[in-house]
Design a protein around this motif. Structure first.
Motif, short mmCIF file in Angstrom:
data_model
loop_
_atom_site.label_atom_id
_atom_site.label_comp_id
_atom_site.label_asym_id
_atom_site.label_seq_id
_atom_site.Cartn_x
_atom_site.Cartn_y
_atom_site.Cartn_z
N VAL A 1 0.96 -1.20 0.10
CA VAL A 1 0.00 -0.01 0.06
C VAL A 1 0.84 1.32 -0.01
O VAL A 1 0.79 2.24 -0.62
N GLU A 2 1.86 1.22 0.68
CA GLU A 2 2.81 2.38 0.83
C GLU A 2 3.63 2.57 -0.45
O GLU A 2 3.35 3.92 -0.89
N ALA A 3 3.81 1.62 -1.04
CA ALA A 3 4.67 1.47 -2.21
C ALA A 3 3.79 2.32 -3.44
O ALA A 3 4.29 2.96 -4.27
N TYR A 4 2.33 1.64 -3.42
CA TYR A 4 1.41 2.29 -4.42
C TYR A 4 1.23 3.70 -4.03
O TYR A 4 1.19 4.32 -5.21
N LEU A 5 1.03 4.05 -2.99
CA LEU A 5 0.52 5.44 -2.66
C LEU A 5 2.03 6.30 -3.07
O LEU A 5 1.59 7.39 -3.08
N ALA A 6 3.11 5.86 -2.71
CA ALA A 6 4.36 6.58 -3.16
C ALA A 6 4.47 6.69 -4.74
O ALA A 6 5.71 7.35 -4.98
N GLY A 7 3.65 6.07 -5.50
CA GLY A 7 3.93 6.34 -6.84
C GLY A 7 4.18 5.21 -7.71
O GLY A 7 4.79 5.19 -8.76
N GLY A 8 3.62 4.07 -7.35
CA GLY A 8 3.37 2.85 -8.34
C GLY A 8 4.80 2.06 -8.18
O GLY A 8 5.21 1.05 -8.89
N GLN A 9 5.45 2.21 -6.97
CA GLN A 9 6.75 1.38 -6.76
C GLN A 9 6.18 0.07 -6.11
O GLN A 9 5.10 0.09 -5.58
N LEU A 10 7.15 -1.02 -6.38
CA LEU A 10 6.95 -2.13 -5.60
C LEU A 10 7.34 -2.15 -4.26
O LEU A 10 8.44 -1.37 -4.00
N ALA A 11 6.63 -3.14 -3.54
CA ALA A 11 7.47 -3.03 -2.00
C ALA A 11 8.73 -3.61 -2.15
O ALA A 11 9.10 -4.33 -3.03
N PRO A 12 9.65 -3.42 -1.02
CA PRO A 12 10.93 -4.11 -1.10
C PRO A 12 10.82 -5.51 -0.86
O PRO A 12 9.97 -6.10 -0.46
N LEU A 13 11.87 -6.18 -1.70
CA LEU A 13 11.95 -7.57 -2.07
C LEU A 13 13.39 -8.10 -1.72
O LEU A 13 14.37 -7.49 -1.98
N LYS A 14 13.23 -9.18 -0.88
CA LYS A 14 14.58 -9.74 -0.46
C LYS A 14 14.41 -11.09 -1.04
O LYS A 14 13.55 -12.14 -0.61
N VAL A 15 15.26 -11.30 -1.85
CA VAL A 15 15.50 -12.66 -2.76
C VAL A 15 16.60 -13.41 -2.11
O VAL A 15 17.86 -13.07 -1.91
N PRO B 1 13.21 0.54 -11.24
CA PRO B 1 14.56 1.37 -10.55
C PRO B 1 14.43 1.90 -9.25
O PRO B 1 15.25 1.92 -8.53
N ASN B 2 13.12 2.20 -8.84
CA ASN B 2 12.93 2.73 -7.66
C ASN B 2 12.20 1.85 -6.62
O ASN B 2 12.04 2.29 -5.59
N SER B 3 12.11 0.57 -6.87
CA SER B 3 11.80 -0.52 -5.92
C SER B 3 12.88 -1.30 -5.33
O SER B 3 13.59 -1.81 -6.15
N PRO B 4 13.27 -1.00 -3.90
CA PRO B 4 14.47 -1.74 -3.45
C PRO B 4 14.37 -3.39 -3.46
O PRO B 4 13.45 -3.97 -3.39
N VAL B 5 15.36 -3.97 -3.97
CA VAL B 5 15.67 -5.30 -4.23
C VAL B 5 17.17 -5.80 -3.75
O VAL B 5 17.86 -4.98 -3.72
N SER B 6 17.09 -6.79 -2.77
CA SER B 6 18.47 -7.43 -2.28
C SER B 6 18.41 -8.69 -2.62
O SER B 6 17.57 -9.63 -2.77
#
Length: 307
Positions: free
Chosen positions: A80-94, A117-122
């Motif tokens: 929800v936060e990511a969506y409200l912040a502009g369509g980003q995906l939630a942080p993803l841990k792989v 590019p603006n969606s955190p991933v590790s």
């Protein structure tokens, strides 16, 4: 509603760390504030969530039961936060096992970062046993695993086909012969991955029983270290063809044919069965499927050289 998302976030952090101080540090808050939030949560429902043994905390049965629901709810809140912040995906841990992490995981991560590019991933890289433990502790959202997994808490789906290869240095006597029977292989010095890795699991299941007693000279945790040791003619080894393609092309390592063994295996996409699949995990899995669509086997992949 009696609960707050902050309370649940603190509870989940303490559950992962089993330590209030480390959880507070992770959440950038004081230890006393984190401890008070946990005490208040338990007091509200008159329901302890941890067994307190000395200074350590261990989830009790109630805590273990509620943690997947809390983790799922927090994941949805991040969406929800990511969506409200502009369509980003939630942080993803792989999570990824070593062979996949070094040779395939980075390719999927690169595609993900290019598209979002603006969606955190590790990317967390470790052996199969360690990645499974992280999945069970909710320390990663999805994992790419090469070892065999059978656990009631995990959903396992096939991804790519791979195979292990026995190999040696060009100067090794077996390089000129090109193949070896079981008796010959049993007489060699072996350099292998450590127990707990998917590669070692496959070797122990298929090759080791046929050799009986054999000379295990070295156990190393990293594929590249094993390749360097074999290039130095310290022994022979058995690794994924995926990790050896460039070395075979250069001629710095030589395959030893072992048609007596079926060394084919399956890579898998794994996630927790009780954890809801958020949008970021869905997108990542779609990108994995895109790579799979281009190559059913790792041998069909056109990969850049990774030194």
């Amino acid at each position: 509603m009696k609960l707050t998302l902050r309370q649940l976030e603190i509870f989940a952090a303490i559950a992962r760390e089993q330590n209030v101080s480390r959880a507070a540090e992770q959440l950038a808050m004081s230890q006393s504030a984190a401890s008070n939030a946990l005490v208040e949560l338990e007091r509200q429902f008159d329901c302890p969530l941890f067994d307190r043994i000395g200074k350590s905390l261990h989830l009790n049965a109630t805590g273990q039961g509620v943690l997947p629901m809390v983790d799922s709810l927090l994941g949805q809140a991040r969406e929800v936060e990511a969506y409200l912040a502009g369509g980003q995906l939630a942080p993803l841990k792989v999570g990824a096992t070593l062979t996949i992490g070094n040779y395939l995981g980075t390719l999927v991560i690169a595609d993900y970062m290019r598209d979002y590019p603006n969606s955190p991933v590790s990317l967390q890289v470790a052996n199969t046993h360690a990645i499974v433990e992280r999945l069970l502790r909710f320390d990663c959202d999805v994992a790419l695993v090469e070892g065999e997994i059978s656990h009631p808490e995990l959903l396992v789906e096939p991804w790519l086909e791979d195979e292990l290869v026995v190999f040696c240095a060009p100067s090794h006597p077996l390089a000129a012969i090109g193949s070896a029977d079981n008796a010959t292989l049993a007489g060699q010095g072996w350099i292998l991955r450590e127990p707990g890795s998917g590669t070692r699991q496959q070797f122990d299941r298929v090759v080791a029983p046929a050799l009986g007693r054999y000379d295990l000279r070295l156990e190393l945790e990293h594929t590249e270290a094993i390749k360097r040791a074999v290039e130095s003619d310290l022994g022979i080894s058995c690794l994924s063809r995926l990790s050896l393609r460039e070395a075979f092309r250069r001629g710095s390592l030589v395959e030893i044919a072992t048609p007596q063994f079926d060394l084919r295996r399956q890579f898998h996409i794994v996630r927790h069965a009780r954890r809801s699949e958020g949008k970021s995990v869905q997108v990542f899995r779609q990108m994995c499927e895109r790579l799979r669509g281009g190559a059913r086997r790792t041998a069909d992949l056109s990969l850049p050289f990774i030194p």
